[in-house]
Enzyme design. Structure first.
Site, PDB file in Angstrom:
ATOM      1  N   HIS B  65       0.833  -1.204   0.000  1.00 57.54           N
ATOM      2  CA  HIS B  65       0.000   0.000   0.000  1.00 57.54           C
ATOM      3  C   HIS B  65       0.876   1.266   0.000  1.00 57.54           C
ATOM      4  O   HIS B  65       0.585   2.245  -0.693  1.00 57.54           O
ATOM      5  CB  HIS B  65      -0.908  -0.052   1.232  1.00 57.54           C
ATOM      6  CG  HIS B  65      -1.668   1.210   1.482  1.00 57.54           C
ATOM      7  ND1 HIS B  65      -1.290   2.128   2.438  1.00 57.54           N
ATOM      8  CD2 HIS B  65      -2.775   1.719   0.889  1.00 57.54           C
ATOM      9  CE1 HIS B  65      -2.139   3.140   2.420  1.00 57.54           C
ATOM     10  NE2 HIS B  65      -3.051   2.930   1.499  1.00 57.54           N
ATOM     11  N   GLU B  68       2.157   1.808  -3.426  1.00 53.99           N
ATOM     12  CA  GLU B  68       1.094   2.375  -4.273  1.00 53.99           C
ATOM     13  C   GLU B  68       1.060   3.906  -4.120  1.00 53.99           C
ATOM     14  O   GLU B  68       1.014   4.641  -5.110  1.00 53.99           O
ATOM     15  CB  GLU B  68      -0.253   1.761  -3.878  1.00 53.99           C
ATOM     16  CG  GLU B  68      -1.465   2.377  -4.560  1.00 53.99           C
ATOM     17  CD  GLU B  68      -2.605   2.660  -3.594  1.00 53.99           C
ATOM     18  OE1 GLU B  68      -3.001   3.835  -3.479  1.00 53.99           O
ATOM     19  OE2 GLU B  68      -3.105   1.709  -2.949  1.00 53.99           O
ATOM     20  N   HIS B  69       1.098   4.380  -2.870  1.00 55.69           N
ATOM     21  CA  HIS B  69       1.111   5.835  -2.642  1.00 55.69           C
ATOM     22  C   HIS B  69       2.323   6.486  -3.330  1.00 55.69           C
ATOM     23  O   HIS B  69       2.202   7.518  -3.963  1.00 55.69           O
ATOM     24  CB  HIS B  69       1.205   6.140  -1.141  1.00 55.69           C
ATOM     25  CG  HIS B  69      -0.110   6.236  -0.447  1.00 55.69           C
ATOM     26  ND1 HIS B  69      -0.504   7.352   0.240  1.00 55.69           N
ATOM     27  CD2 HIS B  69      -1.131   5.356  -0.338  1.00 55.69           C
ATOM     28  CE1 HIS B  69      -1.706   7.149   0.763  1.00 55.69           C
ATOM     29  NE2 HIS B  69      -2.106   5.942   0.439  1.00 55.69           N
ATOM     30  N   GLU B 140      -4.397   7.962   7.334  1.00 53.32           N
ATOM     31  CA  GLU B 140      -5.265   6.992   6.655  1.00 53.32           C
ATOM     32  C   GLU B 140      -5.541   5.816   7.605  1.00 53.32           C
ATOM     33  O   GLU B 140      -6.684   5.368   7.742  1.00 53.32           O
ATOM     34  CB  GLU B 140      -4.608   6.508   5.350  1.00 53.32           C
ATOM     35  CG  GLU B 140      -5.536   5.620   4.537  1.00 53.32           C
ATOM     36  CD  GLU B 140      -4.941   5.191   3.188  1.00 53.32           C
ATOM     37  OE1 GLU B 140      -3.818   5.617   2.860  1.00 53.32           O
ATOM     38  OE2 GLU B 140      -5.614   4.423   2.488  1.00 53.32           O
TER      39      GLU B 140
END
Lengths: 426, 429
Positions: B65, B68-69, B140
């Site tokens: 993740h 991905e950012h 997040e």
């Protein structure tokens, strides 16, 4: 194509062969009055789940499955000053089903049953049925507080409209209001809605207009009714100072919400500039809020703004660390100042305009969006061709955007602050 | 380019594998204005332990993740800027087993497609950028932790697969994210972001041949060095006895979730999809509004409209979750567990309901066919053979009642269970 079925009853047909499904939307509308919020919300539940023929949630659900998984939903909406009960159905086009079907006729028969023959015993909604949905609704309303962003939004709305319950109250009412409603009273209210509310039916997809019109005419209750006229757009009462509410919540994140008045409304001269302003402010992943508060300062994951053009209102919401509230608030003010000074690149503005046009063109790929737009144009009496829409977007210039930003007036701030702070030290 | 036709729905799928291994799938939707493209990487949150040549690598939770950012953050611009200049909308998301990058647009499709391929295939990472991202990801994670439904989901999966990569949130925790360094990001990228581990799916307004030529040309201009062989290690061997796990969190009403871990083996490809569809129908036969069992629970006020179930069948694991808000968590668990115990027997008596459920499911698929979002998110390019929603309809049509009975028994006979209650200590019912 528009057909007047009776006084106050209108049918709009949206013919298109692009989709494999059909959609029906029925709107029953009245001038807004907060005393009806809880009643209409509970009514939506009761109209959704049973009828005289389909006497339980299971019977309704099985009927929908038999109609090839047709979806059916009833909800309440607030279009400015218009209180709306909205009934929606989606079902596949006969062409894609095995064997011979006339699903449109079947779906209309179902709608007539659900709308005109509710589950009534001795002058009231059947007691056990009423009771369970009343309880479920109370439970739902009491659980909203667990969703901090939603809770923040509802509190902001209340604070933004002091002493104006028609716009400040939650549209589904409160748990205590729901608790007070009796089954008998609710049925009386429903009969009044059926007789007096303005009705607009929209049907989209591969339609035979004549056939649809005949179906709509078969609703016994869709008879003449008086048309009441009232202003759709909401203008809030003036306030002297910014209302601020701070509340400590448990949880891992604080939620900061701000509400600004922006006296620019749907379809008005500056509407397009206001829409673009919002994209620049916090309505997109290239907005100043996203770039400067999230990407550059790493102070939030979610930060966004929203423009409600029937309410003349802009809101900002961010999920943050409680200890950063001051800094985030300061940064939000600064982004607004940047916009008021026209401090943004041409390239950004061009990109935002292209995005809006792109989005607008994509809408025709969604039958639901086409019908929503059609309906919005109908109630606002503002209709514009796709070409003009795009041109209006292109024409917006920097000085108009500066003027929009200058008109924003902060009215309310809600800070739901969690006691906790992140444990990491970067 | 191979063409698969679906004449009943007037649709087709074009499939091609490029020399570098990239799989390309194109499903044109004539008459539509918009085009959607999804570049998927066969790499998700569970892939953090692997063998690289003869080296064993274990990476911090949340790395996929995080990567991905970071893909969006280039030297002196953000990739969102590039898409925005053309007016396209873009996004990305990471699951247990995949990372997907997508855009949709009505204009400048070629330009956007090149942006997509180039930004995912051209890395730019620095230590400073990696550090800066941590603040955003912490928020997040806090947002997910603030959400009790989200917590119910991850605590249940955590209990089903203890001490495994599945036991962490997809985004990791603040502490594991803090451990991520530049070298971890670079290694993860080099290992998994390779064209033979990617698939590109395009649907909407598109000229397939011309588009394929653009893609080929773009790919030919790039080179990928050789690398040692990669073998993922997913150790799910640990199980634990069935238990009720209580999580203390301020909620207005307790949330209860039952997790069912599948321990039978699921075939891959088309048969795997058949398995998935059969089990989904089975759950509907007992836990949808159409079911007597659901109806009884609903009217006894053990469940309400917040109740839902889901079934996940992914690379290497499959599980089902059933959950909702309830004032009676213990009764919720006992009653649903009793129903599940009886399913292998009672399911045999539900042949009429099965026919009804099939009708509903067919309609649901037809509804998806109008949505590019549904068409593309339903597509999994890593199953060995291309399987679209039109294939799913064909599988559904062929599915017999006997298939459902058999697959149900195979799943439930070996399954293990866990329960999670999210509540205030005092609200324990």
């Amino acid at each position: 194509m528009e057909y007047r079925v009776a006084n106050g009853v209108l049918l709009q047909v949206v013919p298109t062969d692009k989709f494999k499904n059909m959609k029906i939307m029925i709107n029953l509308t009245s001038p807004i009055d907060h005393r009806n919020f809880a009643k209409l919300a509970l009514l939506a539940e009761l109209l959704e789940n049973a009828s005289a023929k389909y006497r339980s949630e299971m019977a309704v659900s099985r009927k929908l499955s038999a109609m090839y998984g047709a979806s059916y939903g009833v909800s309440v909406l607030r279009y400015g000053n218009q209180h709306t009960l909205q009934i929606k159905m989606t079902y596949p086009n006969d062409q894609y089903l095995p064997d011979d079907h006339d699903l449109t006729a079947e779906v209309f028969a179902f709608l007539k049953e659900m709308i005109e023959r509710p589950l009534v015993v001795a002058g009231q909604f059947e007691q056990a049925y009423f009771k369970i949905h009343q309880t479920n609704m109370i439970n739902y309303l009491e659980s909203i507080v667990d969703n901090k962003e939603y809770e923040g939004t509802l509190q902001l709305q209340k604070l933004y409209y002091p002493n104006d319950r028609d716009h400040g109250d939650f549209l589904l009412g409160s748990a205590s209001e729901i608790r007070k409603i009796t089954s008998e009273e609710l049925l009386r209210y429903y009969r009044q809605v059926l007789a007096q509310a303005e009705v607009t039916v929209l049907v989209g997809g591969h339609v035979d207009s004549g056939k649809i019109l005949a179906e709509v005419r078969r609703f016994k209750t869709f008879k003449d009714r008086p048309i009441t006229s009232y202003p759709l757009l909401v203008v809030p009462d003036p306030v002297q100072q910014v209302a601020i509410k701070r509340q400590v919540i448990t949880g891992s994140q604080s939620v900061l919400s701000l509400g600004y008045q922006l006296p620019i409304y749907f379809g008005s001269q500056d509407y397009f500039a206001a829409m673009i302003f919002n994209q620049l402010f916090g309505g997109s992943t290239r907005s100043l809020l996203f770039t400067n508060v999230r990407e550059k300062a790493s102070l939030a994951y979610d930060i966004h703004s929203n423009y409600s053009s029937l309410f003349g209102m802009v809101t900002v919401q961010a999920g943050i660390d409680g200890q950063n509230e001051k800094r985030v608030t300061q940064l939000i003010h600064e982004q607004l100042d940047h916009l008021a000074q026209g401090d943004f690149t041409d390239e950004l503005l061009m990109g935002i305009k292209r995005s809006l046009i792109n989005q607008h063109r994509s809408e025709s790929d969604h039958l639901g969006a086409l019908m929503d737009n059609e309906y919005l144009q109908h109630i606002t009496k503002f209709s514009i061709s796709d070409n003009d829409w795009e041109n209006q977007v292109r024409l917006v210039n920097r000085s108009q955007l500066k003027a929009v930003a200058t008109q924003l007036k902060l009215r309310a701030i809600v800070a739901l602050n969690s006691g906790e702070v992140s444990h990491a030290n970067h | 380019m191979q063409t698969i036709n679906y004449p009943i729905y007037g649709e087709k799928l074009l499939v091609s594998q490029l020399n570098n291994g990239l799989m390309v799938y194109i499903q044109p939707k004539p008459g539509f204005n918009k085009t959607t493209a999804v570049l998927g990487v066969n790499y998700g949150s569970i892939d953090r332990s692997f063998q690289l040549g003869n080296q064993t690598i274990i990476q911090p939770a949340g790395i996929a993740h995080f990567l991905e950012h970071k893909m969006f953050d280039k030297k002196d611009y953000d990739v969102f800027e590039l898409f925005n200049q053309t007016g396209a909308a873009s996004n990305a998301y990471t699951s247990f087993t995949n990372t997907n990058y997508l855009f949709s647009t009505t204009e400048a499709f070629k330009e956007n497609l090149m942006i997509l391929l180039d930004f995912v295939q051209t890395p730019y990472f620095t230590a400073a950028k990696v550090e800066r991202e941590k603040g955003i990801i912490d928020q997040e994670i806090n947002m997910y932790q603030n959400n009790p439904d989200n917590q119910a989901y991850f605590k249940t999966v955590n209990a089903l697969y203890p001490a495994s990569p599945l036991s962490s949130d997809i985004a990791g925790t603040i502490s594991t994210v803090n451990q991520i360094r530049l070298k971890d990001i670079e290694l993860a990228y080099q290992t998994f972001y390779r064209p033979d581990n990617m698939s590109l799916f395009i649907t909407g307004k598109v000229d397939p041949q011309e588009t394929l030529d653009w893609i080929s040309e773009n790919q030919q201009a790039k080179s990928w060095g050789s690398q040692p062989s990669v073998s993922r290690q997913l150790d799910l061997s640990q199980d634990q006895p069935e238990n009720r796990h209580f999580v203390n969190m301020t909620v207005s009403r307790p949330k209860t979730m039952i997790g069912i871990r599948g321990n039978d083996s699921v075939p891959t490809g088309r048969l795997g999809l058949k398995y998935e569809i059969a089990l989904s129908l089975m759950f509907d036969l007992f836990f949808s509004e159409n079911a007597d069992e659901y109806d009884k629970l609903y009217h006894d006020e053990i469940i309400d409209d917040s109740f839902s179930w889901e079934f996940e069948n992914e690379r290497g694991f499959h599980f089902a979750l059933l959950g909702g808000d309830t004032d009676h968590p213990d009764e919720f668990i006992n009653r649903i567990r009793t129903i599940i115990e009886q399913i292998p027997e009672i399911v045999k008596r539900k042949s009429t309901d099965f026919a009804l459920q099939k009708k509903e499911q067919l309609g649901n698929y037809i509804q998806m066919m109008d949505s590019q979002e549904a068409i593309s998110s339903q597509f999994d390019g890593f199953l060995g053979s291309p399987l679209t929603i039109y294939d799913e309809v064909a599988i559904l049509n062929e599915l017999t009642f006997q298939d459902v009975v058999q697959i149900t028994q195979s799943f439930l006979n070996k399954a293990s269970f866990q329960e999670v209650i999210i509540g205030n200590t005092k609200s324990r019912g």
